[in-house]
Design a protein around this motif. Sequence first.
Motif, PDB file in Angstrom:
ATOM      1  N   ILE A  39       0.847  -1.188   0.000  1.00 18.03           N
ATOM      2  CA  ILE A  39       0.000   0.000   0.000  1.00 18.03           C
ATOM      3  C   ILE A  39       0.884   1.239   0.000  1.00 18.03           C
ATOM      4  O   ILE A  39       1.799   1.359   0.822  1.00 18.03           O
ATOM      5  N   VAL A  40       0.637   2.136  -0.947  1.00 10.21           N
ATOM      6  CA  VAL A  40       1.391   3.382  -1.045  1.00 10.21           C
ATOM      7  C   VAL A  40       0.502   4.517  -0.527  1.00 10.21           C
ATOM      8  O   VAL A  40      -0.647   4.670  -0.963  1.00 10.21           O
ATOM      9  N   ILE A  41       1.059   5.306   0.386  1.00 13.35           N
ATOM     10  CA  ILE A  41       0.291   6.344   1.063  1.00 13.35           C
ATOM     11  C   ILE A  41       0.875   7.709   0.754  1.00 13.35           C
ATOM     12  O   ILE A  41       2.051   7.980   1.043  1.00 13.35           O
ATOM     13  N   ALA A  42       0.071   8.577   0.166  1.00 10.98           N
ATOM     14  CA  ALA A  42       0.485   9.968  -0.056  1.00 10.98           C
ATOM     15  C   ALA A  42       0.287  10.738   1.242  1.00 10.98           C
ATOM     16  O   ALA A  42      -0.731  10.589   1.915  1.00 10.98           O
ATOM     17  N   GLY A  43       1.281  11.577   1.576  1.00 13.43           N
ATOM     18  CA  GLY A  43       1.221  12.262   2.863  1.00 13.43           C
ATOM     19  C   GLY A  43       1.690  11.340   3.965  1.00 13.43           C
ATOM     20  O   GLY A  43       1.129  11.291   5.058  1.00 13.43           O
ATOM     21  N   GLY A  44       2.743  10.584   3.662  1.00 19.21           N
ATOM     22  CA  GLY A  44       3.180   9.490   4.522  1.00 19.21           C
ATOM     23  C   GLY A  44       3.654   9.865   5.904  1.00 19.21           C
ATOM     24  O   GLY A  44       3.777   8.990   6.768  1.00 19.21           O
ATOM     25  N   HIS A  45       3.935  11.158   6.148  1.00 18.19           N
ATOM     26  CA  HIS A  45       4.380  11.590   7.470  1.00 18.19           C
ATOM     27  C   HIS A  45       3.253  12.283   8.232  1.00 18.19           C
ATOM     28  O   HIS A  45       3.459  12.804   9.316  1.00 18.19           O
ATOM     29  N   GLY A  46       2.054  12.268   7.685  1.00 22.41           N
ATOM     30  CA  GLY A  46       0.917  12.882   8.370  1.00 22.41           C
ATOM     31  C   GLY A  46       0.505  12.078   9.593  1.00 22.41           C
ATOM     32  O   GLY A  46       0.871  10.907   9.746  1.00 22.41           O
ATOM     33  N   GLN A  47      -0.290  12.695  10.452  1.00 23.52           N
ATOM     34  CA  GLN A  47      -0.635  12.045  11.729  1.00 23.52           C
ATOM     35  C   GLN A  47      -1.471  10.780  11.518  1.00 23.52           C
ATOM     36  O   GLN A  47      -1.279   9.776  12.206  1.00 23.52           O
ATOM     37  N   ILE A  48      -2.391  10.812  10.573  1.00 24.20           N
ATOM     38  CA  ILE A  48      -3.182   9.617  10.291  1.00 24.20           C
ATOM     39  C   ILE A  48      -2.331   8.596   9.541  1.00 24.20           C
ATOM     40  O   ILE A  48      -2.373   7.395   9.837  1.00 24.20           O
ATOM     41  N   ALA A  49      -1.531   9.058   8.591  1.00 13.86           N
ATOM     42  CA  ALA A  49      -0.712   8.145   7.786  1.00 13.86           C
ATOM     43  C   ALA A  49       0.274   7.356   8.643  1.00 13.86           C
ATOM     44  O   ALA A  49       0.456   6.145   8.441  1.00 13.86           O
ATOM     45  N   LEU A  50       0.915   8.004   9.606  1.00 14.53           N
ATOM     46  CA  LEU A  50       1.863   7.300  10.467  1.00 14.53           C
ATOM     47  C   LEU A  50       1.163   6.198  11.262  1.00 14.53           C
ATOM     48  O   LEU A  50       1.703   5.097  11.421  1.00 14.53           O
ATOM     49  N   ARG A  51      -0.031   6.488  11.732  1.00 13.20           N
ATOM     50  CA  ARG A  51      -0.801   5.470  12.456  1.00 13.20           C
ATOM     51  C   ARG A  51      -1.193   4.323  11.514  1.00 13.20           C
ATOM     52  O   ARG A  51      -1.132   3.148  11.897  1.00 13.20           O
ATOM     53  N   LEU A  52      -1.579   4.671  10.298  1.00 15.31           N
ATOM     54  CA  LEU A  52      -1.959   3.653   9.320  1.00 15.31           C
ATOM     55  C   LEU A  52      -0.770   2.773   8.966  1.00 15.31           C
ATOM     56  O   LEU A  52      -0.897   1.537   8.884  1.00 15.31           O
ATOM     57  N   GLU A  53       0.380   3.379   8.752  1.00 17.10           N
ATOM     58  CA  GLU A  53       1.580   2.614   8.408  1.00 17.10           C
ATOM     59  C   GLU A  53       1.917   1.614   9.507  1.00 17.10           C
ATOM     60  O   GLU A  53       2.263   0.454   9.228  1.00 17.10           O
ATOM     61  N   ARG A  54       1.797   2.055  10.746  1.00 17.71           N
ATOM     62  CA  ARG A  54       2.078   1.157  11.873  1.00 17.71           C
ATOM     63  C   ARG A  54       1.133  -0.056  11.838  1.00 17.71           C
ATOM     64  O   ARG A  54       1.563  -1.199  12.013  1.00 17.71           O
ATOM     65  N   LEU A  55      -0.140   0.191  11.590  1.00 27.75           N
ATOM     66  CA  LEU A  55      -1.125  -0.897  11.546  1.00 27.75           C
ATOM     67  C   LEU A  55      -0.859  -1.855  10.386  1.00 27.75           C
ATOM     68  O   LEU A  55      -0.949  -3.076  10.544  1.00 27.75           O
ATOM     69  N   LEU A  56      -0.545  -1.297   9.221  1.00 28.51           N
ATOM     70  CA  LEU A  56      -0.305  -2.135   8.045  1.00 28.51           C
ATOM     71  C   LEU A  56       0.910  -3.035   8.237  1.00 28.51           C
ATOM     72  O   LEU A  56       0.872  -4.232   7.936  1.00 28.51           O
ATOM     73  N   VAL A  57       1.990  -2.447   8.746  1.00 27.90           N
ATOM     74  CA  VAL A  57       3.213  -3.220   8.966  1.00 27.90           C
ATOM     75  C   VAL A  57       2.968  -4.317  10.001  1.00 27.90           C
ATOM     76  O   VAL A  57       3.420  -5.458   9.846  1.00 27.90           O
ATOM     77  N   ALA A  58       2.205  -3.983  11.040  1.00 27.88           N
ATOM     78  CA  ALA A  58       1.940  -4.951  12.106  1.00 27.88           C
ATOM     79  C   ALA A  58       1.182  -6.167  11.604  1.00 27.88           C
ATOM     80  O   ALA A  58       1.357  -7.277  12.127  1.00 27.88           O
ATOM     81  N   ARG A  59       0.362  -5.993  10.577  1.00 27.51           N
ATOM     82  CA  ARG A  59      -0.392  -7.140  10.068  1.00 27.51           C
ATOM     83  C   ARG A  59       0.309  -7.820   8.887  1.00 27.51           C
ATOM     84  O   ARG A  59      -0.234  -8.742   8.282  1.00 27.51           O
ATOM     85  N   GLY A  60       1.511  -7.358   8.571  1.00 27.68           N
ATOM     86  CA  GLY A  60       2.308  -8.042   7.570  1.00 27.68           C
ATOM     87  C   GLY A  60       2.261  -7.458   6.177  1.00 27.68           C
ATOM     88  O   GLY A  60       2.807  -8.048   5.241  1.00 27.68           O
ATOM     89  N   ASP A  61       1.622  -6.296   6.018  1.00 20.24           N
ATOM     90  CA  ASP A  61       1.592  -5.632   4.717  1.00 20.24           C
ATOM     91  C   ASP A  61       2.852  -4.800   4.517  1.00 20.24           C
ATOM     92  O   ASP A  61       3.548  -4.458   5.484  1.00 20.24           O
ATOM     93  N   GLU A  62       3.116  -4.448   3.276  1.00 23.00           N
ATOM     94  CA  GLU A  62       4.182  -3.490   2.956  1.00 23.00           C
ATOM     95  C   GLU A  62       3.552  -2.113   2.856  1.00 23.00           C
ATOM     96  O   GLU A  62       2.602  -1.914   2.099  1.00 23.00           O
TER      97      GLU A  62
END
Length: 218
Positions: A3-26
């Motif tokens: 999953i590619v996220i625009a605005g990757g350092h935003g407050q919601i994006a950082l939380r989303l990235e943490r969740l995605l990585v935790a479940r094994g996604d890239e």
Amino acid sequence: MRIVIAGGHGQIALRLERLLVARGDEAAGIIRKPEQADALRQLGAEPVVLDLESASVEEVAEQLRGADAAVFAAGAGPGSGAARKETVDKAAAVLFADAAVRAGVRRFVVVSSMGADPAHEGDEVFDVYQRAKGEADAYVRGLDALDWTILRPGMLTDEAGTGLVRLEAHTGRGPVPRDDVAAVLAELVENSATAGLTLELISGSVPVSVAVKSVAGN
């Protein structure tokens, strides 16, 4: 999934990235400043330095190729003026959508704003923001090559998420923790049965996964 996220350092994006990585996604986050990269690496996400205000469609598409989903979570931010609402909240969203089409990434999720409307009236910066978000949403809705879902959260808070939300076409106004917005996004990216829906989100009483399955009809 990737999953590619625009605005990757935003407050919601950082939380989303943490969740995605935790479940094994890239998770790959597009960021504007190189100094933001470490924050993403610490979460296990891949930083991609690219300025969406100056990049070409092809440059963005190159970063999207091979992805399973794209999430537009970029924003000019509360301290920015009207001009950047146009260049980030509208133009960058349009660019990211066009790039997804070019890269063949069908699943496309937008973090919008409750009340976003191309016909929103007023001359204040917030009015410009609501118009810009509304125009971007309308553009995305017109792209048949995307399986899009538009998420419109209520008033964002930094309180700890409860995992309990109200997710409907129309919820009425209300607050919602950024934690819970990220949790809903994580569910939406892998549930393409929500494609074609514009959804409002506030705190509620329904577990996130149940709420997403409910609006998806499964």
